[in-house]
Write a protein that holds these residues in place. Sequence first.
Motif, short mmCIF file in Angstrom:
data_model
loop_
_atom_site.label_atom_id
_atom_site.label_comp_id
_atom_site.label_asym_id
_atom_site.label_seq_id
_atom_site.Cartn_x
_atom_site.Cartn_y
_atom_site.Cartn_z
N LEU A 133 51.97 50.88 49.23
CA LEU A 133 53.16 51.61 48.76
C LEU A 133 53.48 51.35 47.29
O LEU A 133 54.48 51.85 46.80
CB LEU A 133 54.37 51.26 49.64
CG LEU A 133 54.21 51.59 51.12
CD1 LEU A 133 55.41 51.10 51.91
CD2 LEU A 133 54.02 53.09 51.31
N GLY A 134 52.70 50.54 46.62
CA GLY A 134 52.88 50.34 45.19
C GLY A 134 53.51 49.03 44.76
O GLY A 134 53.51 48.72 43.58
N SER A 135 54.03 48.23 45.69
CA SER A 135 54.72 47.00 45.27
C SER A 135 53.78 46.03 44.57
O SER A 135 54.14 45.42 43.56
CB SER A 135 55.41 46.33 46.45
OG SER A 135 54.49 45.97 47.44
N ALA A 136 52.57 45.87 45.07
CA ALA A 136 51.62 44.94 44.44
C ALA A 136 51.20 45.46 43.06
O ALA A 136 50.98 44.67 42.14
CB ALA A 136 50.40 44.72 45.33
N GLU A 137 51.12 46.77 42.91
CA GLU A 137 50.78 47.34 41.60
C GLU A 137 51.87 47.04 40.59
O GLU A 137 51.59 46.67 39.45
CB GLU A 137 50.57 48.85 41.71
CG GLU A 137 49.32 49.21 42.48
CD GLU A 137 49.13 50.71 42.64
OE1 GLU A 137 49.95 51.50 42.11
OE2 GLU A 137 48.15 51.10 43.30
N TYR A 138 53.13 47.17 41.00
CA TYR A 138 54.25 46.86 40.10
C TYR A 138 54.22 45.38 39.70
O TYR A 138 54.42 45.04 38.54
CB TYR A 138 55.59 47.19 40.75
CG TYR A 138 55.79 48.64 41.07
CD1 TYR A 138 55.48 49.64 40.15
CD2 TYR A 138 56.31 49.03 42.29
CE1 TYR A 138 55.67 50.98 40.44
CE2 TYR A 138 56.51 50.37 42.60
CZ TYR A 138 56.19 51.34 41.67
OH TYR A 138 56.37 52.66 41.97
N VAL A 139 53.98 44.52 40.67
CA VAL A 139 53.92 43.09 40.39
C VAL A 139 52.77 42.80 39.43
O VAL A 139 52.94 42.07 38.45
CB VAL A 139 53.79 42.26 41.69
CG1 VAL A 139 53.48 40.80 41.38
CG2 VAL A 139 55.06 42.37 42.53
N ALA A 140 51.60 43.38 39.66
CA ALA A 140 50.44 43.16 38.79
C ALA A 140 50.73 43.57 37.36
O ALA A 140 50.42 42.84 36.41
CB ALA A 140 49.23 43.91 39.34
N GLU A 141 51.32 44.74 37.20
CA GLU A 141 51.63 45.24 35.85
C GLU A 141 52.66 44.32 35.16
O GLU A 141 52.53 44.01 33.97
CB GLU A 141 52.17 46.67 35.91
CG GLU A 141 51.16 47.70 36.41
CD GLU A 141 50.05 48.02 35.42
OE1 GLU A 141 50.18 47.70 34.22
OE2 GLU A 141 49.04 48.60 35.87
N HIS A 142 53.65 43.88 35.91
CA HIS A 142 54.67 42.99 35.36
C HIS A 142 54.05 41.66 34.92
O HIS A 142 54.33 41.15 33.83
CB HIS A 142 55.77 42.75 36.41
CG HIS A 142 56.87 41.86 35.93
ND1 HIS A 142 57.80 42.26 35.00
CD2 HIS A 142 57.18 40.57 36.25
CE1 HIS A 142 58.64 41.26 34.76
NE2 HIS A 142 58.28 40.23 35.51
N LEU A 143 53.18 41.10 35.76
CA LEU A 143 52.56 39.82 35.44
C LEU A 143 51.61 39.92 34.26
O LEU A 143 51.45 38.96 33.51
CB LEU A 143 51.85 39.25 36.67
CG LEU A 143 52.76 38.91 37.84
CD1 LEU A 143 51.96 38.31 38.98
CD2 LEU A 143 53.90 37.99 37.42
N ALA A 144 50.99 41.07 34.07
CA ALA A 144 50.12 41.26 32.91
C ALA A 144 50.92 41.03 31.63
O ALA A 144 50.43 40.36 30.70
CB ALA A 144 49.51 42.66 32.93
N GLY A 145 52.13 41.54 31.59
CA GLY A 145 52.97 41.34 30.41
C GLY A 145 53.31 39.87 30.19
O GLY A 145 53.29 39.39 29.05
N ILE A 146 53.60 39.16 31.27
CA ILE A 146 53.93 37.73 31.17
C ILE A 146 52.71 36.95 30.67
O ILE A 146 52.82 36.10 29.79
CB ILE A 146 54.37 37.16 32.54
CG1 ILE A 146 55.55 37.93 33.11
CG2 ILE A 146 54.65 35.66 32.45
CD1 ILE A 146 56.82 37.87 32.30
N ILE A 147 51.56 37.24 31.23
CA ILE A 147 50.32 36.55 30.84
C ILE A 147 50.02 36.80 29.36
O ILE A 147 49.66 35.87 28.62
CB ILE A 147 49.15 37.00 31.75
CG1 ILE A 147 49.36 36.42 33.15
CG2 ILE A 147 47.80 36.60 31.16
CD1 ILE A 147 48.46 37.01 34.22
N GLU A 148 50.21 38.03 28.91
CA GLU A 148 49.96 38.35 27.50
C GLU A 148 50.99 37.68 26.59
O GLU A 148 50.63 37.23 25.49
CB GLU A 148 49.94 39.86 27.31
CG GLU A 148 48.69 40.47 27.93
CD GLU A 148 48.66 41.98 27.96
OE1 GLU A 148 49.71 42.62 27.68
OE2 GLU A 148 47.59 42.53 28.25
N GLN A 149 52.23 37.57 27.03
CA GLN A 149 53.24 36.86 26.25
C GLN A 149 52.88 35.39 26.05
O GLN A 149 53.28 34.78 25.07
CB GLN A 149 54.61 36.94 26.93
CG GLN A 149 55.27 38.29 26.84
CD GLN A 149 56.56 38.34 27.68
OE1 GLN A 149 56.95 37.37 28.33
NE2 GLN A 149 57.21 39.50 27.67
#
Length: 146
Positions: free
Chosen positions: A12-28
């Motif tokens: 339903l997309g929840s894991a995709e949202y989490v993955a995209e959010h964490l990508a930003g944290i990892i890059e920060q």
Amino acid sequence: MTDVTIISGSTLGSAEYVAEHLAGIIEQQGHTANVLHGPELEELTLTGVWLIVSSTHGAGDLPDNLQPLFEQIKEKDASLVDVKYGAIGIGSSEYDTFCGAIDTIDREMIGHRAIRIGSMIKIDITQHEIPEDPAEEWVKTWIALL
């Protein structure tokens, strides 16, 4: 700096949202992140660091978009000896098979000789309406282990 491949499996997309959010944290935090939603084995490098984010489908099953990857890993008996990974499961504790998919993924990864970095996290959507929040706290600790 570490290159992190984030693999998401979602119905339903929840894991995709989490993955995209964490990508930003990892890059920060000074690392690079490449997000792949339901990749095939041929799309992945069998070395480096993977972060797997998966919801659970049905009776503890992998989401449809992740099943092919893990079938390919099994069929090809892929060696993941050069892969280190983190694991995030998302599910509802209202089900007996709470986060069953991430348990299956963890067994497969270890069975193919990958090494898990730190402990996995299982996010209960009945306790955390926004799964990005506990995932963000967890990933900050996980990044320190890289």
